[in-house]
Design a protein around this motif. Structure first.
Motif, PDB file in Angstrom:
ATOM      1  N   ARG A  47       0.829  -1.204   0.000  1.00  0.00           N
ATOM      2  CA  ARG A  47       0.000   0.000   0.000  1.00  0.00           C
ATOM      3  C   ARG A  47       0.866   1.258   0.000  1.00  0.00           C
ATOM      4  O   ARG A  47       1.841   1.348   0.762  1.00  0.00           O
ATOM      5  N   LEU A  49       1.655   5.418   0.570  1.00  0.00           N
ATOM      6  CA  LEU A  49       1.376   6.327   1.677  1.00  0.00           C
ATOM      7  C   LEU A  49      -0.003   6.941   1.520  1.00  0.00           C
ATOM      8  O   LEU A  49      -0.744   7.086   2.509  1.00  0.00           O
ATOM      9  N   SER A  65      -5.559   5.016   2.916  1.00  0.00           N
ATOM     10  CA  SER A  65      -4.185   5.523   2.946  1.00  0.00           C
ATOM     11  C   SER A  65      -3.503   5.156   4.256  1.00  0.00           C
ATOM     12  O   SER A  65      -4.133   5.161   5.323  1.00  0.00           O
ATOM     13  N   ILE A  66      -2.212   4.869   4.178  1.00  0.00           N
ATOM     14  CA  ILE A  66      -1.431   4.609   5.385  1.00  0.00           C
ATOM     15  C   ILE A  66      -1.129   5.911   6.114  1.00  0.00           C
ATOM     16  O   ILE A  66      -1.003   5.936   7.338  1.00  0.00           O
ATOM     17  N   ILE A  83       1.794   8.232  10.486  1.00  0.00           N
ATOM     18  CA  ILE A  83       1.614   6.913   9.886  1.00  0.00           C
ATOM     19  C   ILE A  83       0.646   6.083  10.730  1.00  0.00           C
ATOM     20  O   ILE A  83       0.814   5.976  11.959  1.00  0.00           O
ATOM     21  N   LYS A  84      -0.358   5.503  10.084  1.00  0.00           N
ATOM     22  CA  LYS A  84      -1.283   4.627  10.806  1.00  0.00           C
ATOM     23  C   LYS A  84      -0.586   3.315  11.188  1.00  0.00           C
ATOM     24  O   LYS A  84       0.283   2.832  10.448  1.00  0.00           O
ATOM     25  N   TRP A  86      -0.699   0.262  10.701  1.00  0.00           N
ATOM     26  CA  TRP A  86      -0.978  -0.963   9.955  1.00  0.00           C
ATOM     27  C   TRP A  86       0.152  -1.957  10.225  1.00  0.00           C
ATOM     28  O   TRP A  86       1.227  -1.582  10.703  1.00  0.00           O
ATOM     29  N   TRP A  88       2.648  -5.272   8.807  1.00  0.00           N
ATOM     30  CA  TRP A  88       3.176  -6.115   7.736  1.00  0.00           C
ATOM     31  C   TRP A  88       2.790  -7.571   8.022  1.00  0.00           C
ATOM     32  O   TRP A  88       2.491  -7.926   9.160  1.00  0.00           O
ATOM     33  N   VAL A  94       3.886  -0.998  10.495  1.00  0.00           N
ATOM     34  CA  VAL A  94       4.310   0.019   9.536  1.00  0.00           C
ATOM     35  C   VAL A  94       4.647   1.284  10.332  1.00  0.00           C
ATOM     36  O   VAL A  94       3.827   1.772  11.123  1.00  0.00           O
ATOM     37  N   ASP A 134       5.962   7.190  14.561  1.00  0.00           N
ATOM     38  CA  ASP A 134       4.871   7.115  13.588  1.00  0.00           C
ATOM     39  C   ASP A 134       4.718   8.410  12.785  1.00  0.00           C
ATOM     40  O   ASP A 134       3.635   8.695  12.277  1.00  0.00           O
ATOM     41  N   ASN A 216       1.724  -5.585   3.108  1.00  0.00           N
ATOM     42  CA  ASN A 216       0.812  -4.934   4.064  1.00  0.00           C
ATOM     43  C   ASN A 216      -0.551  -4.639   3.447  1.00  0.00           C
ATOM     44  O   ASN A 216      -1.402  -4.035   4.088  1.00  0.00           O
ATOM     45  N   GLY A 240      -5.691  -3.375   7.543  1.00  0.00           N
ATOM     46  CA  GLY A 240      -6.399  -2.193   7.075  1.00  0.00           C
ATOM     47  C   GLY A 240      -7.885  -2.455   6.886  1.00  0.00           C
ATOM     48  O   GLY A 240      -8.388  -3.542   7.211  1.00  0.00           O
TER      49      GLY A 240
END
Length: 590
Positions: A47, A49, A65-66, A83-84, A86, A88, A94, A134, A216, A240
């Motif tokens: 995914r 950004l 979106s991440i 950054i969320k 999420w 891997w 992430v 993050d 991811n 996600g």
């Protein structure tokens, strides 16, 4: 009667002929930088950004979106992206480090990446930094259009997992040490395999790779056969939104439009997402974005896939022969554009599903981004064979014969231009994508009309993936000679935001024509620092007048034929991204 959603099942997608996915590493080179490898393959697993397109409309879908929406400082020069969390598929989260890994690679290997344009991202950064586990900040060298930064710059970023930060000798640390990027990049490209080879042998190893199996996105690669059959299964560790409902998503290769249509017609149960060849469709109304009569209505639903794109024929400005000298003459490019009957293509060949393209900004979906001077779709050089002939005659060519003959060499007024000797015959080769009957008709009509003006076009069909690999952008060198002249893969470019730095900025990685023009560079630079539409209008009017590519009729990427019991395929993403995790089958209920 109603319908009930069913969980599970297999959906098969018929790829456009000649274009199997060729690159799994998201740091994709210009030769393979296109929808097929990126939006219809890589992004299912890795995914970005920011996810382009939201409910069928232009823009960013922050749910998919991440990155959270960028936060800007008052001076408009620094943005911070959170950054969320999420995950891997190997269990790692992430983080900002995954973004820094990508950024370090972009800084060190930018020219190897298809979306890179010299002077822009990341060259226009003063700094980028991890400011929290993050969060990453980006400080630019000046204030730019925030819309442009988001849509054309930050969307380039695909976070890369720690598992990829390695060399042949073992783990590395390019995430924190940019000096290690070169070795890591070489390792990952070796794991990818030669991106321009046509043989799929190395791609059969991708599914079992300890590198590419760390994903991811909602899908992971299960298999890639020698014949180019690609199989995805749900990523059971996906964190996600919208996890996959299908058991399997499969992509198959087809030899030609006719082969794919025959498969749909004779074995509809084998393809749930195929397409009606454009030459077979009929649009009875004036709206090419709405599906017309469907010859497969008993088994499939027809839906045009309209994207934010333009179509064109590339011209090789760096060809070292006399052909290159011809292409570098504006009058010759203007004459060529005047010989292409876009109305014929849109109306007759594409059966009303096409539309004329006046310049570098998409005419559909409708927007206020198109200059009012170009809004009629005719452009600066509409179809006019007599005008083309006059352009040539006024610049030193005898057009009483075909090919026309140079009778006034030189660089003065009314002369043919630098590098064009007396007696030169006006003949150019035009290579185009094989297996597309509609495109063949457009090219043959172009050949016939150009001949009436004194221009000989020598047509040859080439397999699509070979065409884009051999006729790609980049300088002419002894190791990589650029001897092609005109090249058409039946498409062009899908924009995020249509400012032009990817296509027409000097030395841009995806400047397919290798066009270089100081005035164009200046106008493009203005479009990225302001949201004032006048800057965008001035840029596109200049490009339309200069003709760095020959604009061709634009049309839906596909007239999709979707299985009658398959849901979630529409609305289509205007940028060409796909979400098969949203697809599901239904059954009738009383």
């Amino acid at each position: 009667m109603g319908e009930t959603a069913i969980r599970g099942g297999v959906a098969t997608w018929a790829c456009l002929p000649g274009f199997p996915p060729a690159v799994i590493f998201p740091f994709t080179p210009a030769e393979r930088f296109g929808i097929r490898s990126l939006y219809e393959f890589q992004l299912l697993m890795y995914r970005p950004l920011y996810w382009l397109g939201c409910d069928g409309k232009p823009g960013i879908d922050y749910d998919l979106s991440i990155g959270e929406p960028p936060e800007w400082t008052e001076d408009g020069r620094t943005c911070t992206v959170r950054i969320k969390p999420w995950r891997w598929s190997n269990g790692e989260t992430v983080t900002a480090d995954n973004v820094m890994f990508w950024m370090n690679m972009l800084v060190r290997k930018g020219p190897k990446y298809g979306a890179y344009t010299e002077g822009y991202f990341p060259d226009n950064l003063v700094s980028y930094a991890k400011v929290a586990e993050d969060a990453v900040s980006f400080t630019f060298d000046r204030a730019y259009s925030r819309n442009w930064v988001l849509m054309n710059q930050l969307t380039m970023i695909t976070p890369m997992p720690k598992a990829w930060d390695r060399t042949e000798d073992g783990p590395a640390d390019a995430t924190h040490d940019p000096d290690q990027v070169d070795a890591v990049y070489d390792f990952l490209m070796a794991e990818n395999g030669d991106p321009v080879t046509e043989d799929n042998t190395h791609r059969t190893r991708w599914a079992d790779s300890p590198v590419w199996s760390v994903v991811n996105g909602p899908w992971r690669l299960k298999g890639f056969t020698e014949d180019g059959v690609v199989t995805f299964v749900p990523n059971e560790h996906y964190s996600g939104p919208n996890p996959a409902r299908l058991d399997e998503f499969r992509q198959i290769q087809t030899e030609s439009d006719e082969h794919q249509y025959r498969l749909l017609r004779e074995h509809p149960e084998q393809v749930q997402a195929g397409f009606l060849p454009l030459s077979y469709g009929v649009q009875p109304g004036d709206d090419p974005t709405v599906g017309g009569p469907n010859p497969l209505a008993a088994t499939h639903t027809l839906a045009p896939q309209v994207m934010f794109n333009v179509n064109f024929i590339a011209l090789n400005f760096v060809n070292p022969t006399v052909a290159g000298h011809l292409i570098r003459q504006p009058y010759l490019r203007q004459a060529l554009q005047s010989c292409l009957d876009q109305d014929y293509g849109a109306r007759e060949v594409y059966q009303g599903y096409g539309w004329t393209q006046s310049g570098p900004i998409p005419m559909h979906p409708r927007s206020d981004l198109v200059s009012p001077k170009l809004a009629d779709g005719r452009g600066t050089w509409p179809f006019d064979i007599e005008r083309a002939r006059e352009l040539l005659a006024d610049n030193g060519w005898d057009t009483s014969v075909t090919p026309a003959v140079c009778v006034r060499p030189g660089t003065g007024p009314g002369e043919a231009g630098a590098g064009i000797p007396a007696g030169t015959r006006l003949s150019l080769s035009l290579r185009y994508w094989a297996g597309r009957p509609a495109l063949t008709r457009v090219m043959e009509q172009f050949e016939a009309d150009a001949a009436k003006a004194g221009i000989e076009l020598r047509l040859s069909e080439v397999v699509g993936s070979v065409l884009v690999a051999e006729d790609g952008p980049g300088p002419h060198t002894p190791e990589n000679p650029k001897l092609w002249e005109l090249s058409c893969w039946g498409g062009g470019w899908v924009y995020n935001y249509p400012t032009g730095e990817n296509l027409f900025q000097s030395n841009a990685a995806c400047n397919f024509s290798n066009y270089a023009d100081a005035r164009a560079d200046e106008l493009i630079a203005r479009t990225v620092t302001t949201d004032d539409l006048e800057a965008l209008y001035e840029y596109q009017e200049y490009i339309s007048e200069q003709v760095p590519v020959i604009f061709t009729p634009t049309f839906p990427r596909r007239l999709f034929e979707i299985g009658a019991d398959l849901r979630g395929v529409t609305p289509f993403n205007p940028y060409g991204l796909i979400n098969p995790e949203n697809w599901y089958y239904v059954e009738d209920t009383p």
